[in-house]
Design a protein around this motif. Structure first.
Motif, PDB file in Angstrom:
ATOM      1  N   MET A   1     -25.414 104.888  36.288  1.00 26.69           N
ATOM      2  CA  MET A   1     -24.526 105.323  37.349  1.00 26.69           C
ATOM      3  C   MET A   1     -23.274 104.457  37.351  1.00 26.69           C
ATOM      4  SD  MET A   1     -27.254 105.934  40.448  1.00 26.69           S
ATOM      5  CE  MET A   1     -26.041 106.744  41.485  1.00 26.69           C
ATOM      6  N   LYS A   2     -22.176 105.042  37.732  1.00 29.06           N
ATOM      7  CA  LYS A   2     -20.894 104.349  37.752  1.00 29.06           C
ATOM      8  C   LYS A   2     -20.299 104.447  39.156  1.00 29.06           C
ATOM      9  CE  LYS A   2     -20.238 105.904  33.001  1.00 29.06           C
ATOM     10  NZ  LYS A   2     -21.301 106.932  33.082  1.00 29.06           N
ATOM     11  N   PHE A   3     -19.725 103.324  39.623  1.00 27.73           N
ATOM     12  CA  PHE A   3     -19.179 103.266  40.973  1.00 27.73           C
ATOM     13  C   PHE A   3     -17.767 102.704  40.959  1.00 27.73           C
ATOM     14  CE2 PHE A   3     -23.732 103.134  41.552  1.00 27.73           C
ATOM     15  CZ  PHE A   3     -23.961 103.929  42.666  1.00 27.73           C
ATOM     16  N   ASP A   4     -16.897 103.324  41.760  1.00 25.01           N
ATOM     17  CA  ASP A   4     -15.587 102.769  42.069  1.00 25.01           C
ATOM     18  C   ASP A   4     -15.768 101.716  43.158  1.00 25.01           C
ATOM     19  OD1 ASP A   4     -12.351 103.612  42.215  1.00 25.01           O
ATOM     20  OD2 ASP A   4     -13.195 102.765  44.044  1.00 25.01           O
ATOM     21  N   HIS A   5     -15.149 100.532  42.959  1.00 26.67           N
ATOM     22  CA  HIS A   5     -15.231  99.468  43.953  1.00 26.67           C
ATOM     23  C   HIS A   5     -13.829  99.107  44.413  1.00 26.67           C
ATOM     24  CE1 HIS A   5     -16.393  95.849  46.048  1.00 26.67           C
ATOM     25  NE2 HIS A   5     -15.654  95.089  45.246  1.00 26.67           N
ATOM     26  N   LEU A   6     -13.536  99.408  45.665  1.00 24.83           N
ATOM     27  CA  LEU A   6     -12.242  99.085  46.270  1.00 24.83           C
ATOM     28  C   LEU A   6     -11.079  99.630  45.438  1.00 24.83           C
ATOM     29  CD1 LEU A   6     -12.954  95.400  47.380  1.00 24.83           C
ATOM     30  CD2 LEU A   6     -13.258  97.523  48.695  1.00 24.83           C
ATOM     31  N   GLY A   7     -11.248 100.865  44.952  1.00 21.39           N
ATOM     32  CA  GLY A   7     -10.196 101.522  44.193  1.00 21.39           C
ATOM     33  C   GLY A   7     -10.171 101.185  42.719  1.00 21.39           C
ATOM     34  N   ASN A   8     -11.159 100.451  42.240  1.00 19.09           N
ATOM     35  CA  ASN A   8     -11.225 100.067  40.829  1.00 19.09           C
ATOM     36  C   ASN A   8     -12.464 100.676  40.189  1.00 19.09           C
ATOM     37  OD1 ASN A   8      -8.945  98.001  40.603  1.00 19.09           O
ATOM     38  ND2 ASN A   8     -10.112  97.190  42.340  1.00 19.09           N
ATOM     39  N   ALA A   9     -12.233 101.516  39.191  1.00 21.84           N
ATOM     40  CA  ALA A   9     -13.326 102.223  38.526  1.00 21.84           C
ATOM     41  C   ALA A   9     -13.578 101.634  37.141  1.00 21.84           C
ATOM     42  CB  ALA A   9     -12.985 103.702  38.399  1.00 21.84           C
ATOM     43  N   PRO A  10     -14.797 101.771  36.631  1.00 19.75           N
ATOM     44  CA  PRO A  10     -15.065 101.334  35.257  1.00 19.75           C
ATOM     45  C   PRO A  10     -14.232 102.102  34.248  1.00 19.75           C
ATOM     46  CG  PRO A  10     -17.115 101.760  36.467  1.00 19.75           C
ATOM     47  CD  PRO A  10     -15.997 102.304  37.291  1.00 19.75           C
ATOM     48  N   THR A  11     -13.946 101.439  33.116  1.00 16.65           N
ATOM     49  CA  THR A  11     -13.262 102.062  31.991  1.00 16.65           C
ATOM     50  C   THR A  11     -14.186 101.954  30.776  1.00 16.65           C
ATOM     51  OG1 THR A  11     -11.099 101.386  32.862  1.00 16.65           O
ATOM     52  CG2 THR A  11     -11.203 102.046  30.545  1.00 16.65           C
ATOM     53  N   ILE A  12     -14.655 103.089  30.316  1.00 19.45           N
ATOM     54  CA  ILE A  12     -15.685 103.092  29.279  1.00 19.45           C
ATOM     55  C   ILE A  12     -15.196 103.919  28.093  1.00 19.45           C
ATOM     56  CG2 ILE A  12     -18.073 103.721  28.735  1.00 19.45           C
ATOM     57  CD1 ILE A  12     -18.668 103.396  31.748  1.00 19.45           C
ATOM     58  N   SER A  13     -15.209 103.322  26.920  1.00 15.19           N
ATOM     59  CA  SER A  13     -14.784 104.034  25.716  1.00 15.19           C
ATOM     60  C   SER A  13     -15.656 105.265  25.468  1.00 15.19           C
ATOM     61  CB  SER A  13     -14.872 103.085  24.512  1.00 15.19           C
ATOM     62  OG  SER A  13     -14.719 103.804  23.300  1.00 15.19           O
ATOM     63  N   ASP A  14     -15.040 106.303  24.921  1.00 11.94           N
ATOM     64  CA  ASP A  14     -15.788 107.520  24.597  1.00 11.94           C
ATOM     65  C   ASP A  14     -16.888 107.260  23.577  1.00 11.94           C
ATOM     66  OD1 ASP A  14     -14.215 108.976  26.319  1.00 11.94           O
ATOM     67  OD2 ASP A  14     -12.861 109.717  24.748  1.00 11.94           O
ATOM     68  N   ALA A  16     -18.665 104.430  23.431  1.00 14.47           N
ATOM     69  CA  ALA A  16     -19.681 103.521  23.974  1.00 14.47           C
ATOM     70  C   ALA A  16     -20.836 104.342  24.549  1.00 14.47           C
ATOM     71  CB  ALA A  16     -19.075 102.629  25.047  1.00 14.47           C
ATOM     72  N   TYR A  17     -22.013 103.702  24.622  1.00 12.76           N
ATOM     73  CA  TYR A  17     -23.179 104.343  25.228  1.00 12.76           C
ATOM     74  C   TYR A  17     -23.604 103.546  26.446  1.00 12.76           C
ATOM     75  CZ  TYR A  17     -28.044 105.492  26.180  1.00 12.76           C
ATOM     76  OH  TYR A  17     -29.222 105.836  26.809  1.00 12.76           O
ATOM     77  N   VAL A  18     -23.748 104.235  27.577  1.00  7.72           N
ATOM     78  CA  VAL A  18     -24.277 103.633  28.789  1.00  7.72           C
ATOM     79  C   VAL A  18     -25.483 104.449  29.219  1.00  7.72           C
ATOM     80  CG1 VAL A  18     -23.838 103.075  31.207  1.00  7.72           C
ATOM     81  CG2 VAL A  18     -22.026 102.744  29.505  1.00  7.72           C
ATOM     82  N   ALA A  19     -26.655 103.815  29.264  1.00  5.63           N
ATOM     83  CA  ALA A  19     -27.883 104.524  29.637  1.00  5.63           C
ATOM     84  C   ALA A  19     -27.783 105.056  31.061  1.00  5.63           C
ATOM     85  CB  ALA A  19     -29.072 103.582  29.508  1.00  5.63           C
ATOM     86  N   PRO A  20     -28.442 106.174  31.340  1.00  9.43           N
ATOM     87  CA  PRO A  20     -28.313 106.784  32.674  1.00  9.43           C
ATOM     88  C   PRO A  20     -28.852 105.922  33.809  1.00  9.43           C
ATOM     89  CG  PRO A  20     -29.935 107.943  31.313  1.00  9.43           C
ATOM     90  CD  PRO A  20     -29.218 107.013  30.412  1.00  9.43           C
ATOM     91  N   THR A  21     -29.732 104.959  33.512  1.00 12.80           N
ATOM     92  CA  THR A  21     -30.237 104.088  34.580  1.00 12.80           C
ATOM     93  C   THR A  21     -29.508 102.751  34.654  1.00 12.80           C
ATOM     94  OG1 THR A  21     -31.966 103.196  33.144  1.00 12.80           O
ATOM     95  CG2 THR A  21     -32.525 105.124  34.488  1.00 12.80           C
ATOM     96  N   ALA A  22     -28.499 102.547  33.827  1.00  7.59           N
ATOM     97  CA  ALA A  22     -27.643 101.372  33.969  1.00  7.59           C
ATOM     98  C   ALA A  22     -26.695 101.595  35.152  1.00  7.59           C
ATOM     99  CB  ALA A  22     -26.849 101.123  32.701  1.00  7.59           C
ATOM    100  N   THR A  23     -26.253 100.501  35.790  1.00  7.12           N
ATOM    101  CA  THR A  23     -25.347 100.584  36.932  1.00  7.12           C
ATOM    102  C   THR A  23     -24.079  99.802  36.608  1.00  7.12           C
ATOM    103  OG1 THR A  23     -27.217 100.732  38.467  1.00  7.12           O
ATOM    104  CG2 THR A  23     -25.069 100.147  39.390  1.00  7.12           C
ATOM    105  N   ILE A  24     -22.946 100.490  36.656  1.00 12.06           N
ATOM    106  CA  ILE A  24     -21.651  99.896  36.316  1.00 12.06           C
ATOM    107  C   ILE A  24     -20.745 100.047  37.532  1.00 12.06           C
ATOM    108  CG2 ILE A  24     -19.811  99.797  34.612  1.00 12.06           C
ATOM    109  CD1 ILE A  24     -22.593  99.588  33.367  1.00 12.06           C
ATOM    110  N   GLY A  39     -31.431  99.980  32.918  1.00 14.38           N
ATOM    111  CA  GLY A  39     -31.674  98.967  33.936  1.00 14.38           C
ATOM    112  C   GLY A  39     -30.663  97.842  33.978  1.00 14.38           C
ATOM    113  N   ALA A  40     -29.732  97.820  33.046  1.00 17.79           N
ATOM    114  CA  ALA A  40     -28.697  96.770  33.078  1.00 17.79           C
ATOM    115  C   ALA A  40     -27.772  97.007  34.274  1.00 17.79           C
ATOM    116  CB  ALA A  40     -27.903  96.762  31.788  1.00 17.79           C
ATOM    117  N   ILE A  41     -27.284  95.898  34.857  1.00 17.77           N
ATOM    118  CA  ILE A  41     -26.380  95.969  36.005  1.00 17.77           C
ATOM    119  C   ILE A  41     -25.130  95.169  35.677  1.00 17.77           C
ATOM    120  CG2 ILE A  41     -26.053  95.409  38.438  1.00 17.77           C
ATOM    121  CD1 ILE A  41     -29.096  95.629  38.758  1.00 17.77           C
TER     122      ILE A  41
END
Length: 206
Positions: A1-14, A16-24, A39-41
């Protein structure tokens, strides 16, 4: 899952692989070819930034945090093992951090270092490039201590993990003169809990 924090969102290369249970969360940059497993945070908060270099692997249940004045950078082609804990540090290119390694605020790990099972790098520790740290060892400053050496060097250990350093370096709480440990802890946790509550405003973007 990916979250915007105070107007700042993650930037992830096309690529790159982020597992669906990782939290960014927040301004986290994940470069080309990197992988973040289940499970990575990864959290960047309160103005800090977190960067993961190209072709770096963040394994299961690792926790990486950039917060306040402490950015976190992991270089290219690194392997960050399961259950590692990294906060506010710099990891150079081509490093291997094994399971359970902890690296604290202000620490700096040079290129090509190998840090093995359950090692601890104290705040502001430094490893020059290509150094190896045996399992269960402690790094303070630029010195590597075995568990028995750390126990024998108790005076230095007490200085490195003193209450004053904990509050001054980690929580920037100012002078402890005339204040009890209980008072400083209560003040620090009140401030920290209030700051963390700002995550209630985070917006899920994935």
């Amino acid at each position: 899952m990916k979250f915007d924090h105070l107007g700042n969102a993650p930037t992830i290369s096309d690529s790159a692989y982020v597992a669906p249970t990782a939290t960014i969360t927040g301004p986290v940059q994940i470069d080309a070819g990197a992988s973040v497993l289940h499970g990575a945070i990864l959290t960047a908060e309160f103005g800090a930034r977190l960067t993961i270099g190209s072709n770096t692997v963040i394994m299961e249940s690792a926790v990486l945090r950039a917060s306040g004045p402490f950015d976190l950078t992991v270089g290219d082609s690194c392997l960050i093992g399961p259950q590692t804990y990294l906060t506010g540090c710099r990891i150079g290119h081509g490093c291997y951090l094994s399971r359970g390694v902890s690296v604290f605020n202000g620490a700096d790990v040079g290129d090509g270092c190998w840090v093995t099972i359950n090692c601890v790098l104290a705040p502001h520790a430094r490893l020059d490039s290509r150094r190896e740290v045996p399992a269960y060892h402690l790094v303070r400053g630029d010195k590597i201590f075995s568990p028995s050496e750390a126990a024998d060097d108790r005076a230095a250990w007490d200085h490195d993990v003193s209450h004053s350093e904990f509050f001054d370096r980690i929580f920037r709480s100012g002078s402890g003169l005339g204040r009890t440990l209980d008072d400083r802890m209560a003040e620090a946790m009140e401030r920290y809990s209030a700051a963390l509550a700002r995550h209630s405003l985070d917006a899920c973007i994935d």
